[in-house]
Design an enzyme around this catalytic site. Sequence first.
Site, PDB file in Angstrom:
ATOM      1  N   PRO A  90       0.802  -1.220   0.000  1.00 45.71           N
ATOM      2  CA  PRO A  90       0.000   0.000   0.000  1.00 45.71           C
ATOM      3  C   PRO A  90       0.837   1.274   0.000  1.00 45.71           C
ATOM      4  CG  PRO A  90      -0.128  -1.091   2.135  1.00 45.71           C
ATOM      5  CD  PRO A  90       0.560  -2.035   1.206  1.00 45.71           C
ATOM      6  N   GLU A 117       2.203  -7.884   8.783  1.00 48.34           N
ATOM      7  CA  GLU A 117       2.270  -6.431   8.987  1.00 48.34           C
ATOM      8  C   GLU A 117       3.033  -5.717   7.883  1.00 48.34           C
ATOM      9  OE1 GLU A 117       1.583  -2.777  10.743  1.00 48.34           O
ATOM     10  OE2 GLU A 117       0.670  -4.741  11.101  1.00 48.34           O
ATOM     11  N   ARG A 155      -2.960  -8.426 -21.014  1.00 45.51           N
ATOM     12  CA  ARG A 155      -3.905  -8.095 -22.088  1.00 45.51           C
ATOM     13  C   ARG A 155      -3.298  -7.135 -23.106  1.00 45.51           C
ATOM     14  NH1 ARG A 155      -6.864  -3.564 -21.700  1.00 45.51           N
ATOM     15  NH2 ARG A 155      -8.777  -4.546 -22.434  1.00 45.51           N
ATOM     16  N   ASP A 170      -9.102   1.801 -24.666  1.00 47.41           N
ATOM     17  CA  ASP A 170      -9.535   1.615 -23.288  1.00 47.41           C
ATOM     18  C   ASP A 170      -9.525   2.929 -22.513  1.00 47.41           C
ATOM     19  OD1 ASP A 170      -9.888  -1.087 -23.542  1.00 47.41           O
ATOM     20  OD2 ASP A 170      -7.882  -1.604 -22.843  1.00 47.41           O
TER      21      ASP A 170
END
Length: 245
Positions: A90, A117, A155, A170
Amino acid sequence: MHIDILTLFPQMFEGVLNHSIMKRAQDMNAFSYQTIDFREYTENKHNKVDDYPYGGGAGMVLSPQPVFDAVEKGTAPSEEKPPRIILMCPQGEPYTQAKAEELAQEDHLIFICGHYEGYDERIRTHLATDEISIGDYVLTGGELGTMVVMDSVIRLLPGVLGNEASAPEDSFSKGLLEHPHYTRPREFRGVEVPEVLLSGNHAHIDEWRHQQSLKRTYERRKDLLTEYELSPKEKQWIDSIEKNE
């Protein structure tokens, strides 16, 4: 492209990578992959991959030794240039379509899926080449994020989508959200397909789609326009959108 995935849960990838576009991409040899359970590279008798953090605190931290050894001994050798070693966390760089396009140019990717953690900092500073976050939230592990990144990259590999025009159109590929799409029937529950799409005039269709793409971006993701250089004509369209609000 070859992809190595360091994970404590290799079985999580079986369903995602062996169906749909991912399966087709493997069948056409666009990419190959292997999952590596880095628990197998531990040097302690209990096969522990984590330990308590120095200085105290909640949770357990992934130890560097099994991760380093799994990369150095278990991943495929790179013949020409070093692999990109991607740490899913994150704290990483927010993932974008531009990053997917960048990674799609590589021959060898290594993903490290964390748990607990966090990571021992030496994994971050002395092993990983990239740190990626798929959003401002925390997951139980890096597996789901790795699947998202792999899907978005694979892709883009040549021939995988079949229609080479699909990927460039896209959302985000040109800095804007994608325009609306319609298919048969022409009328459904009182809502008709826009007349311009039935006109056969491709210049008008392209202009309408671009206008709709700009309008959708303005309404839903105005933040994207701060990085998008508007042409004089696009500025006129934006002015018209604002007047009609």
